[in-house]
Design a protein around this motif. Sequence first.
Motif, PDB file in Angstrom:
ATOM      1  N   LEU A 127      68.294  25.336  -8.190  1.00 43.21           N
ATOM      2  CA  LEU A 127      69.158  24.673  -7.227  1.00 43.21           C
ATOM      3  C   LEU A 127      70.003  25.762  -6.580  1.00 43.21           C
ATOM      4  O   LEU A 127      70.733  26.478  -7.266  1.00 43.21           O
ATOM      5  N   VAL A 128      69.888  25.888  -5.266  1.00 47.32           N
ATOM      6  CA  VAL A 128      70.580  26.959  -4.549  1.00 47.32           C
ATOM      7  C   VAL A 128      71.521  26.335  -3.522  1.00 47.32           C
ATOM      8  O   VAL A 128      71.113  25.460  -2.749  1.00 47.32           O
ATOM      9  N   ALA A 129      72.769  26.766  -3.530  1.00 44.92           N
ATOM     10  CA  ALA A 129      73.751  26.304  -2.556  1.00 44.92           C
ATOM     11  C   ALA A 129      73.991  27.420  -1.540  1.00 44.92           C
ATOM     12  O   ALA A 129      74.207  28.576  -1.909  1.00 44.92           O
ATOM     13  N   ARG A 130      73.958  27.051  -0.256  1.00 43.20           N
ATOM     14  CA  ARG A 130      74.142  28.026   0.820  1.00 43.20           C
ATOM     15  C   ARG A 130      75.220  27.558   1.778  1.00 43.20           C
ATOM     16  O   ARG A 130      75.459  26.348   1.930  1.00 43.20           O
ATOM     17  N   ALA A 132      76.788  26.215   4.884  1.00 37.14           N
ATOM     18  CA  ALA A 132      76.137  25.255   5.769  1.00 37.14           C
ATOM     19  C   ALA A 132      75.796  25.850   7.133  1.00 37.14           C
ATOM     20  O   ALA A 132      74.772  25.492   7.725  1.00 37.14           O
ATOM     21  N   ARG A 133      76.589  26.766   7.635  1.00 31.73           N
ATOM     22  CA  ARG A 133      76.352  27.284   8.985  1.00 31.73           C
ATOM     23  C   ARG A 133      75.592  28.605   9.003  1.00 31.73           C
ATOM     24  O   ARG A 133      74.853  28.889   9.944  1.00 31.73           O
ATOM     25  N   THR A 134      75.753  29.421   7.980  1.00 34.54           N
ATOM     26  CA  THR A 134      75.122  30.743   8.004  1.00 34.54           C
ATOM     27  C   THR A 134      73.895  30.842   7.111  1.00 34.54           C
ATOM     28  O   THR A 134      73.064  31.733   7.292  1.00 34.54           O
ATOM     29  N   GLY A 135      73.780  29.966   6.129  1.00 38.67           N
ATOM     30  CA  GLY A 135      72.670  30.068   5.183  1.00 38.67           C
ATOM     31  C   GLY A 135      72.906  31.086   4.085  1.00 38.67           C
ATOM     32  O   GLY A 135      72.038  31.312   3.235  1.00 38.67           O
ATOM     33  N   GLU A 136      74.089  31.714   4.079  1.00 35.82           N
ATOM     34  CA  GLU A 136      74.407  32.704   3.042  1.00 35.82           C
ATOM     35  C   GLU A 136      74.419  32.029   1.662  1.00 35.82           C
ATOM     36  O   GLU A 136      75.029  30.979   1.483  1.00 35.82           O
ATOM     37  N   ARG A 137      73.746  32.647   0.699  1.00 39.24           N
ATOM     38  CA  ARG A 137      73.674  32.070  -0.641  1.00 39.24           C
ATOM     39  C   ARG A 137      75.028  32.154  -1.334  1.00 39.24           C
ATOM     40  O   ARG A 137      75.630  33.214  -1.418  1.00 39.24           O
ATOM     41  N   LYS A 138      75.474  31.021  -1.873  1.00 42.15           N
ATOM     42  CA  LYS A 138      76.761  30.943  -2.546  1.00 42.15           C
ATOM     43  C   LYS A 138      76.596  31.008  -4.063  1.00 42.15           C
ATOM     44  O   LYS A 138      77.345  31.704  -4.740  1.00 42.15           O
ATOM     45  N   TRP A 139      75.658  30.251  -4.609  1.00 39.19           N
ATOM     46  CA  TRP A 139      75.413  30.259  -6.042  1.00 39.19           C
ATOM     47  C   TRP A 139      74.029  29.693  -6.337  1.00 39.19           C
ATOM     48  O   TRP A 139      73.417  29.038  -5.490  1.00 39.19           O
ATOM     49  N   VAL A 140      73.552  29.975  -7.549  1.00 39.56           N
ATOM     50  CA  VAL A 140      72.208  29.567  -7.967  1.00 39.56           C
ATOM     51  C   VAL A 140      72.315  28.949  -9.358  1.00 39.56           C
ATOM     52  O   VAL A 140      73.000  29.476 -10.233  1.00 39.56           O
ATOM     53  N   TYR A 155      81.373  16.116  -4.649  1.00 40.22           N
ATOM     54  CA  TYR A 155      80.593  16.950  -5.575  1.00 40.22           C
ATOM     55  C   TYR A 155      79.096  16.824  -5.302  1.00 40.22           C
ATOM     56  O   TYR A 155      78.663  16.103  -4.396  1.00 40.22           O
ATOM     57  N   LEU A 156      78.331  17.562  -6.102  1.00 40.78           N
ATOM     58  CA  LEU A 156      76.872  17.491  -6.081  1.00 40.78           C
ATOM     59  C   LEU A 156      76.382  16.840  -7.359  1.00 40.78           C
ATOM     60  O   LEU A 156      76.837  17.192  -8.458  1.00 40.78           O
ATOM     61  N   CYS A 157      75.474  15.895  -7.245  1.00 38.47           N
ATOM     62  CA  CYS A 157      74.816  15.307  -8.402  1.00 38.47           C
ATOM     63  C   CYS A 157      73.354  15.744  -8.390  1.00 38.47           C
ATOM     64  O   CYS A 157      72.707  15.733  -7.340  1.00 38.47           O
ATOM     65  N   VAL A 158      72.832  16.109  -9.548  1.00 38.81           N
ATOM     66  CA  VAL A 158      71.432  16.510  -9.621  1.00 38.81           C
ATOM     67  C   VAL A 158      70.850  16.100 -10.972  1.00 38.81           C
ATOM     68  O   VAL A 158      71.439  16.361 -12.022  1.00 38.81           O
ATOM     69  N   SER A 159      69.723  15.404 -10.930  1.00 33.98           N
ATOM     70  CA  SER A 159      68.969  15.118 -12.149  1.00 33.98           C
ATOM     71  C   SER A 159      68.079  16.310 -12.426  1.00 33.98           C
ATOM     72  O   SER A 159      67.277  16.710 -11.577  1.00 33.98           O
ATOM     73  N   GLU A 160      68.225  16.899 -13.598  1.00 34.07           N
ATOM     74  CA  GLU A 160      67.456  18.089 -13.930  1.00 34.07           C
ATOM     75  C   GLU A 160      66.695  17.884 -15.229  1.00 34.07           C
ATOM     76  O   GLU A 160      66.969  16.971 -15.995  1.00 34.07           O
ATOM     77  N   ASN A 161      65.711  18.765 -15.442  1.00 30.61           N
ATOM     78  CA  ASN A 161      64.802  18.656 -16.593  1.00 30.61           C
ATOM     79  C   ASN A 161      64.058  17.315 -16.565  1.00 30.61           C
ATOM     80  O   ASN A 161      63.804  16.707 -17.602  1.00 30.61           O
ATOM     81  N   THR A 162      63.704  16.871 -15.373  1.00 32.94           N
ATOM     82  CA  THR A 162      63.094  15.544 -15.242  1.00 32.94           C
ATOM     83  C   THR A 162      61.717  15.452 -15.888  1.00 32.94           C
ATOM     84  O   THR A 162      61.242  14.347 -16.146  1.00 32.94           O
ATOM     85  N   ASP A 176      81.337  26.465  -6.482  1.00 36.11           N
ATOM     86  CA  ASP A 176      80.871  27.530  -7.372  1.00 36.11           C
ATOM     87  C   ASP A 176      79.721  27.105  -8.289  1.00 36.11           C
ATOM     88  O   ASP A 176      79.213  27.919  -9.068  1.00 36.11           O
ATOM     89  N   GLY A 177      79.313  25.853  -8.242  1.00 39.88           N
ATOM     90  CA  GLY A 177      78.193  25.390  -9.068  1.00 39.88           C
ATOM     91  C   GLY A 177      78.552  25.094 -10.510  1.00 39.88           C
ATOM     92  O   GLY A 177      77.664  24.782 -11.313  1.00 39.88           O
ATOM     93  N   LYS A 178      79.839  25.144 -10.844  1.00 40.84           N
ATOM     94  CA  LYS A 178      80.228  24.891 -12.234  1.00 40.84           C
ATOM     95  C   LYS A 178      80.156  23.392 -12.553  1.00 40.84           C
ATOM     96  O   LYS A 178      80.561  22.559 -11.748  1.00 40.84           O
ATOM     97  N   PRO A 179      79.631  23.054 -13.744  1.00 41.36           N
ATOM     98  CA  PRO A 179      79.493  21.643 -14.113  1.00 41.36           C
ATOM     99  C   PRO A 179      80.856  20.979 -14.314  1.00 41.36           C
ATOM    100  O   PRO A 179      81.780  21.565 -14.877  1.00 41.36           O
ATOM    101  N   LYS A 180      80.947  19.742 -13.852  1.00 35.48           N
ATOM    102  CA  LYS A 180      82.139  18.922 -14.073  1.00 35.48           C
ATOM    103  C   LYS A 180      81.919  17.984 -15.264  1.00 35.48           C
ATOM    104  O   LYS A 180      82.779  17.847 -16.109  1.00 35.48           O
TER     105      LYS A 180
END
Length: 456
Positions: A127-130, A132-140, A155-162, A176-180
């Motif tokens: 999961l990569v966050a960039r 929105a306007r430049t596409g610069e990678r923020k976190w992975v 926030y972002l919600c993502v189902s993982e290890n599906t 920053d991609g840190k889990p809440k």
Amino acid sequence: MSVIKAKPALAGLLVAVLTGTAACSGGDAATSRERKLPTWQNTQLTVVSRTVVGAGVAATTSMTPDGRLETVAVDLANGRKLWANPATMRGRLPGMGVQAPAVVETGGAGVVAAIEPTTGGGKGVALVARDARTGERKWVRPVHSSFGPQRCGPYLCVSENTELARARMVVLDPADGKPKWHIPGIAEVEWSDRERVVLLRLAEHPLLEAREVATGKVVWRTPVEQALGPGVDLSGGWAFGPSGKNLVGYIAPYTNPETKTTSTFGMFSVRLDDGQVNWIRPSVVRVYPSGSPGFAPVVRPVDGQGQYGGFALLDAESGRVIGQIGTHQIPGSGWWLAFPERPSTLGFLKRDSAGAAFDLTTGRAAELDGLRGWSFCVTDPQPLKLKNVTPTGFYAVAALCEFDLATGKKVADGSARPPLWFTGSQDGWRLWRDEKGALHAVKDGSGTTPGMYGLA
């Protein structure tokens, strides 16, 4: 928590003619007032997913000529392509269709999150966050497999290890991609605001669950079977859409190939405040194309022997029937449904010949001369030829075309815009994919309304 077998893509359901709907529209070219509205089109893209809006951009998943997926961001104001990066899918079910990216505003800016292949070859994904306007990678965030990200409030919600027994849904800080917080099993976001998120937890006994989005604290829980009754199986598919202070849900039927029994299905509404069931319409199927369950739902009843009834337009707030026609009014076979700007007229499209139409509010036949309706551009969609994606069987989101119901022919000028019940609206913008995959947009100030594919 067991994983569902499939959630049929709406495009893939075109073969189910009995569950289609049609209606007719009388407008052709846009009026002079409409021509002044901000509008654009980007023909450089081949859009295959829904399009999401936020932070001044529109983001979507597009397919390159060689069959690769990429996340694309365009300037919402003018449709100009801002950036593109490779995208992929691993752990997503074909029946769910191609995943869209997620856009979340944060700190006055915004990020676009998507599942990307990791560098160095192999089958790794992340999961990569960039920006929105430049596409610069923020976190992975490396993930084994995923259904893809969704916005859930701020926030972002993502189902993982599906693909694994340790599947879970994680809520991440978009900065920053840190889990809440996280919960076990697989879940999908059906509605959210800045304080709460409503999840559909995909299990043998599916559950609607509202949680505080910042902490994960449970606000309410409502088993789907509490509304529709026992025997629900999500393998047939599902859809949800907001209607004021309520959430309207649809669970499709699924026939077990071994037992030949059909699962419990129908439409229902719950209050967003406390999860209490407002109304239920058991044993009805949603028709396609049509609006979101939360916006002008059109349904057909099915009896205990599997026989289809007529067509009914429901009021999403109350579940009451606004209008309907009986089975004796349905014009034989070989038709597809088509709707106008307002889905109160039900049209039966017959390609290259005269169809039929009815005013649902009165049940009377409508005059065909000059009547136009929106229906699927193609009746035999083909799965996408994707490179490096398994399993196969993914379809692009369907496109609608305008037809003359008196002749059954496609309106060739292409000047009209698909109706609001199909496109929906996000922050006053309506976006849609045409039959060639190009992305179109108009800013008509229609607020935020769920379309056929729901809300981003």
